[in-house]
Design a protein around this motif. Structure first.
Motif, short mmCIF file in Angstrom:
data_model
loop_
_atom_site.label_atom_id
_atom_site.label_comp_id
_atom_site.label_asym_id
_atom_site.label_seq_id
_atom_site.Cartn_x
_atom_site.Cartn_y
_atom_site.Cartn_z
N ASN A 461 0.84 -1.22 -0.14
CA ASN A 461 -0.08 0.03 -0.15
C ASN A 461 0.84 1.34 -0.04
O ASN A 461 0.88 2.06 0.81
N PRO A 462 1.82 1.54 -0.86
CA PRO A 462 2.65 2.57 -0.93
C PRO A 462 2.22 3.83 -0.92
O PRO A 462 2.66 4.76 0.11
N ASP A 463 1.03 4.22 -1.63
CA ASP A 463 0.45 5.49 -1.63
C ASP A 463 -0.20 5.81 -0.53
O ASP A 463 -0.05 7.03 0.30
N LEU A 464 -0.97 4.78 0.47
CA LEU A 464 -1.39 4.99 1.50
C LEU A 464 -0.27 5.20 2.84
O LEU A 464 -0.33 6.07 3.72
N LEU A 465 0.77 4.33 2.61
CA LEU A 465 1.76 4.38 3.65
C LEU A 465 2.63 5.67 3.57
O LEU A 465 2.97 6.20 4.64
N ALA A 466 2.94 6.05 2.25
CA ALA A 466 3.56 7.35 2.32
C ALA A 466 2.77 8.34 2.75
O ALA A 466 3.30 9.35 3.31
N ARG A 467 1.47 8.54 2.54
CA ARG A 467 0.63 9.59 3.20
C ARG A 467 0.59 9.65 4.59
O ARG A 467 0.65 10.60 5.50
N CYS A 468 0.39 8.41 5.27
CA CYS A 468 0.45 8.45 6.61
C CYS A 468 1.83 8.60 7.29
O CYS A 468 1.70 9.33 8.27
N LEU A 469 2.90 8.11 6.73
CA LEU A 469 4.01 8.44 7.44
C LEU A 469 4.52 9.82 7.36
O LEU A 469 5.28 10.68 8.18
N SER A 470 4.24 10.51 6.11
CA SER A 470 4.65 11.93 5.85
C SER A 470 3.89 12.50 6.95
O SER A 470 4.36 13.69 7.63
N GLY A 471 2.61 12.41 7.41
CA GLY A 471 1.79 13.05 8.48
C GLY A 471 2.54 12.81 9.74
O GLY A 471 2.63 13.81 10.46
#
Length: 733
Positions: A461-471
């Motif tokens: 889930n790279p898109d979701l994970l990237a958004r989560c970790l960015s926040g």
């Protein structure tokens, strides 16, 4: 057609249809006949709804086909109506009584009121088979008539050496003489005699009150007290009380006839009680009830949001004395008003005073000594103060501050100086000129903040994970955290590249675990490799919306007795996904799913922090020591129910589960593992739910998150026929 005045008309339509035609009316027919009867209210004000409905139905074609076209009654008609409607022959006395009736309509109206008819057809259940909107006054009036009318416990006389246990304190302003008799009349009709009343009136009004209440004053339980000038009438009444418990009433308030009986039984069952509160409604001059308030069980610090207890509130007299008596509450109110920019009205001062007393008592009382009795025992009448805000939320930043907010702020300054009372909007974008502002308590953070170890499971889930970790890494104010990401069998190169990039941050650890998906087992294994004092289970489909989200979770977690904290989770469109969970024999249900982001819910239930039995594992903060003490998540719950089971074990261990609306995140529900639409996944879900219910049936039955008179669906809180547990006191909840 939502007025409480329509309730008797709707019931009349159902009763007369069932009696005259042997069937229930279609819903459009109910609306039609109620509308017609509304137009007849003025010219025929002294005619009952059942009489009007009977007049209309005897002229219908369907009725005439059953019983002929005659308007006059006779023995044959009476006999046929009894057979059709009641399934029996009239008795001799009934024959004699109906023989004097000349019209079929009058016979029909009386038969429609027979107990057999009323017991066979339930207007509320027929009109609202799935439950009614809890704010619908017509539905509430039908509910009250059907399920909450008098006819409760029998009179239980006191033993010769037994004294009353509750004194009701009444202060009589000079312009409220007319309403005082209504209140005392409701006391004199109590089925349990264990009460007393102290009525305080000024010196100038003392004789007037005595003459007005001549009948009541002959009752030795009613004392009329003369109040000298510049002396607090409530203080005079309180000092005259000799019973273990007291309660404040205002002229015009009424109690259910069995109120003292139910309260006495609850206090006998839970003798250590220091504060007991009941449900309430309003009542008009004609005895019509409306505005029901079905309260949840007790949550620690709930009074910091406003007078969420309301009426009736029964308090231990010795506990009030121990916390400074009424003087402390009076001083709190005076100081709070002095700090306000405006002068308070008499009504506002009374509301503020009663809240100040409750705050002092609750502050010095253990949770298990505060009891909610989920019965409507108090009817707020035409008194001057009216009901207070349950949670003191302002309609906009320009609206005046409620006196309840000012009193709580003063109370916190006096008794809890480490706390700070603020206001916050529930809107994701923050407050606007039209945003409702909800009270918010900021609990303190220590100078050295505890480390939060965050565990995130992911797979491709790279898109979701990237958004989560960015926040997490760049839009989170809380400084002390580390992140463990568990890659559970990912195969996509894009996901692998993102994980390598994230692992370069010293706060992030990436672990590869290639075992079959088991949410509980994977989180347990990841938790063993972390060291933070607090452990946060977080889904990879979470997006950070406000920088202070983790501060709020930690603030709540560090409150005394708290074991688990959950957050307010929103769908991508801004509607509510998780506002806490209520547990029923069918499993866990999210509260008011799809509510708008700024909505506070019924009685502010999703606008204020509260204790619950369970919150979702999509964002769940728990003390590490407690997590380890409980053995982590139960790995037999492979995919579902593991978070709820963990929360229930926390509660069973004597710790609290708290949900807060001020830690706000977006959650794409189901993105982490996918939706459970396949048949094998559905089977697993039902199997795990059945196991959860079997393990925790007793604790689930005690869930006081939702009042037992209400029914929770995914989207609504509905008024429903009372469950079997209706009326059982909820000690410490």
């Amino acid at each position: 057609m939502n007025s409480r005045r329509d309730a008797d008309k709707a019931a009349a339509v159902v009763q007369v249809f069932a009696t005259a035609l042997g069937r229930l009316p279609e819903r459009p027919a109910v609306e039609h006949f109620v509308s017609v009867m509304e137009t007849l209210d003025a010219p025929f004000a002294d005619v009952t709804a059942v009489d009007r409905m009977a007049d209309m139905i005897v002229g219908s074609d369907e009725f005439r086909q059953r019983y002929g076209a005659k308007h006059e009654s006779d023995v044959l008609f009476v006999r046929a109506l009894f057979r059709d409607a009641l399934g029996r022959e009239p008795t001799t006395l009934e024959y004699m009584r109906f023989a004097r009736r000349s019209s079929r309509a009058s016979v029909l109206a009386e038969v429609a009121g027979a107990p057999e008819i009323l017991g066979r057809f339930d207007p509320f259940e027929w009109l609202y088979p799935h439950g009614a909107p809890v704010q619908d006054d017509r539905a509430y009036a039908l509910w009250a008539e059907r399920y909450d009318s008098e006819g409760g416990p029998k009179d239980a006389p006191l033993a010769a050496d037994q004294k009353p246990s509750i004194t009701f304190l009444l202060n009589v302003p000079a312009w409220r003489f007319d309403l005082l008799e209504e209140t005392l009349a409701s006391l004199r009709t109590q089925t349990h005699p264990g009460w007393a009343a102290c009525v305080a009136a000024s010196v100038d009004d003392f004789r007037t009150v005595e003459r007005l209440l001549d009948g009541a004053c002959k009752d030795p339980r009613v004392r009329v007290l003369s109040v000298p000038p510049d002396v607090d009438a409530r203080q005079v009444a309180f000092q005259a009380a000799e019973t273990p418990f007291i309660a404040f009433l205002e002229p015009g308030d009424r109690l259910r006839a069995s109120a003292v009986q139910f309260i006495a039984e609850a206090l006998a069952e839970l003798p250590e009680t220091a504060l007991l509160y009941t449900d309430e409604d309003r009542i008009d001059a004609h005895g019509r009830r409306w505005g029901g308030r079905f309260k949840p069980g007790w949550s620690d610090d709930q009074l910091l949001g406003g007078d969420t207890i309301g009426q009736l509130a029964v308090m231990a007299r010795e506990r009030i004395i121990a916390v400074g008596g009424l003087d402390a509450a009076t001083a709190c109110v005076r100081t709070a008003e002095a700090c306000d920019v405006r002068q308070w009205s008499v009504e506002e001062r009374e509301r503020a005073f009663q809240l100040a007393v409750k705050l002092r008592v609750a502050e010095a009382t253990a949770t298990d000594q505060i009891v909610h009795l989920p019965r409507v025992l108090f009817h707020r009448g035409r008194g001057f103060s009216g009901p207070s805000q349950m949670v003191a939320a302002r309609a906009s930043p320009h609206a005046p501050v409620f006196v309840e907010h000012a009193v709580v702020a003063r109370h916190i300054a006096d008794c809890r100086p480490g706390l700070r009372l603020t206001e916050a909007s529930l809107d994701v974008a923050g407050p606007t000129t039209h945003s409702m502002l909800w009270p918010r308590v900021l609990y303190p953070l220590p100078t050295v903040m505890p480390t939060v170890s965050i565990v995130i499971l992911t797979r491709d889930n790279p898109d979701l994970l990237a958004r989560c970790l960015s926040g997490l890494l760049y839009d989170t104010d809380y400084p002390a955290f580390d992140v463990t990401i568990v890659d559970n069998g990912g195969v996509e190169p894009e996901a692998a590249a993102l994980l390598r990039q994230l692992a370069a941050d010293p706060r992030v650890t990436v672990r590869r675990i290639d075992t079959p998906f088991n949410w509980a087992a994977l989180n347990n294994e990841a938790a063993r490799g972390t060291s933070g004092q607090l452990l946060l289970l977080l889904n990879d489909d979470i997006e950070i919306l406000r920088r202070d989200w983790l501060d709020e979770l930690v603030r709540q977690a560090l409150r005394p007795g708290v074991g688990v904290v959950g957050a307010r989770l929103l769908y991508p469109d801004g509607t509510l996904q998780h506002g806490g969970m209520a547990l029923t024999p069918d499993g866990a249900t999210h509260i008011l799913r799809y509510a708008s982001s700024g909505e506070g819910g019924y009685l502010g239930q999703i606008g204020w922090q509260r204790d619950m039995l369970a919150v979702t594992g999509a964002c769940l903060l728990i003390h590490r020591a407690l997590f380890e003490e409980l053995g982590g998540l139960d790995e037999e719950f492979r995919v579902t129910c593991n978070d709820v089971d963990l929360c229930l074990r926390v509660v069973a261990a004597g710790r609290r589960v708290v949900w807060t609306p001020h830690a706000v995140l977006t959650h794409i529900d189901g993105a982490t593992r996918g939706r459970d639409y396949r048949s094998d996944r559905q089977v697993r879900f039902f199997r795990e739910t059945a196991r959860l219910i079997g393990r925790w049936s007793a604790l689930i039955a005690s869930d006081a998150t939702i009042n037992p008179n209400l029914k929770l669906t995914d989207r609504d809180v509905l008024l429903a026929p009372p469950a079997d547990q209706h009326g059982c006191p909820e000690g410490g909840r």
